[in-house]
Design an enzyme around this catalytic site. Structure first.
Site, mmCIF file in Angstrom:
data_model
loop_
_atom_site.group_PDB
_atom_site.id
_atom_site.type_symbol
_atom_site.label_atom_id
_atom_site.label_comp_id
_atom_site.label_asym_id
_atom_site.label_seq_id
_atom_site.Cartn_x
_atom_site.Cartn_y
_atom_site.Cartn_z
ATOM 1 N N HIS A 1 0.863 -1.193 0.000
ATOM 2 C CA HIS A 1 0.000 0.000 0.000
ATOM 3 C C HIS A 1 0.899 1.242 0.000
ATOM 4 O O HIS A 1 2.145 1.121 -0.020
ATOM 5 C CB HIS A 1 -0.937 -0.022 1.219
ATOM 6 C CG HIS A 1 -0.234 -0.280 2.506
ATOM 7 N ND1 HIS A 1 0.653 0.620 3.060
ATOM 8 C CD2 HIS A 1 -0.259 -1.338 3.353
ATOM 9 C CE1 HIS A 1 1.115 0.141 4.188
ATOM 10 N NE2 HIS A 1 0.593 -1.063 4.394
ATOM 11 N N HIS B 1 3.983 1.332 2.268
ATOM 12 C CA HIS B 1 5.171 0.607 1.801
ATOM 13 C C HIS B 1 5.905 1.422 0.730
ATOM 14 O O HIS B 1 7.130 1.461 0.695
ATOM 15 C CB HIS B 1 4.773 -0.732 1.153
ATOM 16 C CG HIS B 1 4.242 -1.743 2.119
ATOM 17 N ND1 HIS B 1 2.934 -2.174 2.093
ATOM 18 C CD2 HIS B 1 4.843 -2.434 3.114
ATOM 19 C CE1 HIS B 1 2.754 -3.080 3.030
ATOM 20 N NE2 HIS B 1 3.881 -3.256 3.665
ATOM 21 N N GLY C 1 8.733 0.638 8.750
ATOM 22 C CA GLY C 1 7.734 1.662 9.055
ATOM 23 C C GLY C 1 7.547 1.822 10.561
ATOM 24 O O GLY C 1 7.587 0.840 11.309
#
Ligand code: PAF
Length: 299
Positions: A35, A38, A156
């Site tokens: 998504h 990323h 992340g």
């Protein structure tokens, strides 16, 4: 042009060739169902490295429940198209037995995979709620690092505790440099997550309560609130359901992570939350002190 390999050994050879040519290798390990969050990691890697590669592997070792593993979203063709659209150099995948040749082709013999200590920062939060999760993450991340030997690897902040565990692992191995990239959010505040694909429209409206709670606590911080219990209460106050089963709401000082959940008056705090909604597990976190983030970024 984006290349793809279905054998991790080919990716290892590709990376070795790049390094031999003196190129820096950026690496973004993922479990696919990519998504916008990323893609931010990939773009950051492309800015900082000569070449960038992405792995897509839904690692069974880090799932406590086989149902969660089976239901994890997978769409490799879409993943490839997304990576090609941002100019990523390589996408590679593989089977468990390819990543771990010590299994001798039998995925049932996971006891043959050497244990990797995920370290003290794996304690509590995800470590407490998902039995064996960080053991599984540490095993695959170490193997991926051994294969690719990246110059920099990108994680992340959405999985904040994971990024700390991986930092410790990279330090123990002597490589790579770990870059932590801020959480990418939808305009509603909902953090991008592959698991969001499993939410219905109605559940999505409920899922937004997680980020709403975190931002309410940040607002309280801005106006001077420093009491951990009051800040936690602000977060919980936004969790109205229906169907939201909260697993934890905790404040931690990132610089003193091992101390565990904060109580009383605090001087620095990252708020972390996890909840289940209709069989989907959701997580989010936020540093309550924006000025601390700004200072860290200019360090
Ligand atoms: O964050 C993830 O997607 C996974 O935990 C990782 C780092 C790719 C290891 O399987």
């Amino acid at each position: 042009m984006t290349q793809s390999f279905e054998d991790p050994r080919k990716a290892a050879e590709w990376s070795a060739e790049c390094r031999k040519r003196g190129q820096s290798v950026g690496f973004v390990p993922t479990m696919g169902a990519l998504h916008a969050g990323h893609l931010e990691l990939v773009k950051q890697s492309e800015l900082e490295n000569d070449v960038t590669c992405v792995s897509v592997f839904v690692n069974p070792l880090q799932f406590e429940e086989s149902e969660d593993f089976a239901k994890y979203p997978r769409d490799i063709e879409k993943d490839f198209a997304l990576l090609a659209s941002v100019g990523c150099d390589l996408l590679f995948t593989g089977e468990l037995t390819q990543f771990f040749p010590e299994l001798d082709g039998d995925p049932a013999h996971t006891e043959r995979i050497q244990n990797v200590d995920p370290g003290p920062r794996a304690c509590g939060l995800e470590g407490a709620h998902r039995n064996g999760h960080f053991d599984g993450v540490a095993k695959i991340v170490r193997r991926l690092f051994e294969l690719i030997v990246p110059t920099r690897a990108y994680f992340g902040e959405k999985d904040y505790q994971q990024s700390l565990v991986v930092e410790d692992l990279a330090r123990a191995l002597g490589y790579p440099v770990i870059r932590r990239v801020p959480t990418f959010r939808e305009p509603s505040g909902l953090a991008y997550s592959s698991r969001n694909a499993r939410l219905s429209e109605a559940e999505r409206d409920v899922a937004i309560q997680l980020s709403r709670g975190l931002f309410a606590a940040r607002d309280a911080w801005r106006t001077g609130e420093r009491n951990a219990e009051a800040l936690t209460q602000r977060i919980r106050g936004e969790f109205k359901g229906p169907g939201l089963e909260v697993e934890y709401v905790e404040l931690r000082d990132p610089a003193r992570w091992e101390q565990g959940g904060l109580t009383g008056e605090v001087t620095a705090a990252r708020a972390l939350v996890a909840a289940r909604l209709g069989g989907v597990r959701l997580m989010d976190n936020l540093d309550l002190d924006e000025t601390a983030i700004a200072n860290r970024e200019t360090d």
